[in-house]
Design a protein around this motif. Structure first.
Motif, PDB file in Angstrom:
ATOM      1  N   LEU A  14       0.591  -1.030   0.082  1.00 19.29           N
ATOM      2  CA  LEU A  14       0.465   0.211   0.213  1.00 19.29           C
ATOM      3  C   LEU A  14       0.717   0.956  -0.094  1.00 19.29           C
ATOM      4  O   LEU A  14       0.538   2.463  -0.525  1.00 19.29           O
ATOM      5  N   ASP A  15       1.902   1.312   1.051  1.00 18.23           N
ATOM      6  CA  ASP A  15       2.895   2.117   0.401  1.00 18.23           C
ATOM      7  C   ASP A  15       3.574   2.255  -1.052  1.00 18.23           C
ATOM      8  O   ASP A  15       3.643   3.547  -1.305  1.00 18.23           O
ATOM      9  N   VAL A  73       8.418   8.870  -3.527  1.00 19.53           N
ATOM     10  CA  VAL A  73       9.261   8.767  -3.264  1.00 19.53           C
ATOM     11  C   VAL A  73      10.122   9.377  -4.166  1.00 19.53           C
ATOM     12  O   VAL A  73      10.933  10.160  -4.352  1.00 19.53           O
ATOM     13  N   ARG A  74      11.760   9.929  -2.176  1.00 20.40           N
ATOM     14  CA  ARG A  74      12.564  10.973  -2.050  1.00 20.40           C
ATOM     15  C   ARG A  74      13.716   9.762  -3.281  1.00 20.40           C
ATOM     16  O   ARG A  74      14.330   9.569  -1.965  1.00 20.40           O
ATOM     17  N   PHE A  75      14.517  10.182  -4.185  1.00 20.90           N
ATOM     18  CA  PHE A  75      15.615   9.435  -3.995  1.00 20.90           C
ATOM     19  C   PHE A  75      16.070   9.653  -3.056  1.00 20.90           C
ATOM     20  O   PHE A  75      17.397   8.493  -2.901  1.00 20.90           O
ATOM     21  N   GLU A  76      16.909  10.790  -3.144  1.00 18.94           N
ATOM     22  CA  GLU A  76      17.878  11.628  -1.713  1.00 18.94           C
ATOM     23  C   GLU A  76      17.553  10.705  -0.449  1.00 18.94           C
ATOM     24  O   GLU A  76      18.706  10.992  -0.088  1.00 18.94           O
ATOM     25  N   SER A  77      16.560  11.192  -0.043  1.00 21.64           N
ATOM     26  CA  SER A  77      16.403  10.373   1.147  1.00 21.64           C
ATOM     27  C   SER A  77      15.717   9.188   1.581  1.00 21.64           C
ATOM     28  O   SER A  77      15.162   8.420   2.448  1.00 21.64           O
ATOM     29  N   VAL A 101      13.703   1.306  -0.872  1.00 19.70           N
ATOM     30  CA  VAL A 101      13.364   2.370  -0.683  1.00 19.70           C
ATOM     31  C   VAL A 101      12.779   2.379   0.840  1.00 19.70           C
ATOM     32  O   VAL A 101      11.782   0.493   1.314  1.00 19.70           O
ATOM     33  N   THR A 102      13.151   2.647   1.339  1.00 16.62           N
ATOM     34  CA  THR A 102      12.367   2.891   3.028  1.00 16.62           C
ATOM     35  C   THR A 102      10.458   3.571   2.661  1.00 16.62           C
ATOM     36  O   THR A 102      11.132   4.863   2.467  1.00 16.62           O
ATOM     37  N   GLU A 104       7.368   3.895   5.740  1.00 20.95           N
ATOM     38  CA  GLU A 104       7.084   4.007   7.501  1.00 20.95           C
ATOM     39  C   GLU A 104       6.540   2.577   7.393  1.00 20.95           C
ATOM     40  O   GLU A 104       7.538   2.318   9.032  1.00 20.95           O
ATOM     41  N   SER A 105       6.178   1.727   6.311  1.00 23.63           N
ATOM     42  CA  SER A 105       5.462   0.531   6.850  1.00 23.63           C
ATOM     43  C   SER A 105       7.346  -0.039   6.845  1.00 23.63           C
ATOM     44  O   SER A 105       6.654  -2.002   7.297  1.00 23.63           O
ATOM     45  N   GLY A 106       7.936  -0.266   6.281  1.00 28.81           N
ATOM     46  CA  GLY A 106       9.642  -1.455   6.258  1.00 28.81           C
ATOM     47  C   GLY A 106      10.716  -0.683   4.832  1.00 28.81           C
ATOM     48  O   GLY A 106       9.922   0.164   4.265  1.00 28.81           O
ATOM     49  N   GLU A 107      11.051  -1.581   4.394  1.00 29.00           N
ATOM     50  CA  GLU A 107      12.427  -1.310   3.636  1.00 29.00           C
ATOM     51  C   GLU A 107      11.487  -2.335   2.331  1.00 29.00           C
ATOM     52  O   GLU A 107      11.416  -3.748   2.358  1.00 29.00           O
ATOM     53  N   LEU A 108      11.724  -2.198   1.397  1.00 30.89           N
ATOM     54  CA  LEU A 108      11.415  -2.811   0.111  1.00 30.89           C
ATOM     55  C   LEU A 108      12.399  -2.790  -1.122  1.00 30.89           C
ATOM     56  O   LEU A 108      12.796  -1.820  -1.237  1.00 30.89           O
ATOM     57  N   GLY A 109      13.370  -4.123  -1.496  1.00 31.91           N
ATOM     58  CA  GLY A 109      14.203  -4.073  -2.433  1.00 31.91           C
ATOM     59  C   GLY A 109      15.116  -5.403  -2.393  1.00 31.91           C
ATOM     60  O   GLY A 109      14.609  -6.751  -1.468  1.00 31.91           O
ATOM     61  N   PRO A 110      16.008  -5.420  -2.592  1.00 33.45           N
ATOM     62  CA  PRO A 110      16.814  -4.642  -3.096  1.00 33.45           C
ATOM     63  C   PRO A 110      16.041  -4.591  -4.908  1.00 33.45           C
ATOM     64  O   PRO A 110      16.136  -5.483  -5.039  1.00 33.45           O
TER      65      PRO A 110
END
Length: 123
Positions: A14-15, A73-77, A101-102, A104-110
Motif C-alpha cells: 500500500l505504501d 519517493v524522494r531518491f535522496e532520502s 526503498v524505505t 514507514e511500513s518497512g523497506e522494499l528491495g533490492p
C-alpha cells in the motif's frame, strides 16, 4: 532477517502504491509493482481491494487511477544504496549495488538501478 507477515506485506504494498508517480497505469503494471512485495494472487487481490477501500487507487476495468496524495519517493532520502551480492526483486538479475526503498511500513528491495525507476514509475 525474518520474513514479513501478511499484514506487513499488505502495508508495504500500500505504501508503494501510494507513492507511485504515474497518475494512471494498467492493471498489469500495478500488479507488476505489487509482485515486488508478493506473488500470491490472493494477497495481490486483497492489496488491490484494500488500496481501493482506503482511497489510494480507483479501478476502472483494466485501468487503475492513482489518487494523488502529493507523495513521491524522494531518491535522496528514501532510496538507500548498498553494495553486496543481491538479486533484483523485480527482474531477478544479479546485482552488486542494491537500491532499497524505505517506507514507514518497512523497506522494499533490492532493485537494480533501472528496476527501481520502473517500480516507482519514473520510467
Amino acid at each position: 532477517m525474518t520474513e514479513p507477515t501478511r499484514d506487513e506485506r499488505v502495508e508495504l504494498a500500500l505504501d508503494l502504491l501510494a507513492h507511485l508517480e504515474a497518475d494512471e497505469l494498467s492493471l498489469a503494471e500495478v500488479v507488476d509493482r505489487i509482485e515486488t512485495v508478493t506473488t500470491d494472487p490472493t494477497l495481490t487481490r486483497d492489496i488491490l481491494d484494500t488500496a481501493e477501500l482506503r482511497g489510494i487507487i480507483e479501478r476502472d476495468g483494466g485501468r487503475v487511477r492513482h489518487n494523488r496524495g502529493g507523495t513521491f519517493v524522494r531518491f535522496e532520502s528514501q532510496v538507500v544504496q548498498r553494495e553486496g551480492d543481491f538479486d533484483c526483486r523485480r527482474c531477478g538479475a544479479s546485482i552488486s549495488t542494491g537500491h532499497f526503498v524505505t517506507f514507514e511500513s518497512g523497506e522494499l528491495g533490492p532493485f537494480g538501478s533501472s528496476c527501481i525507476r520502473k517500480v516507482l514509475g519514473r520510467e
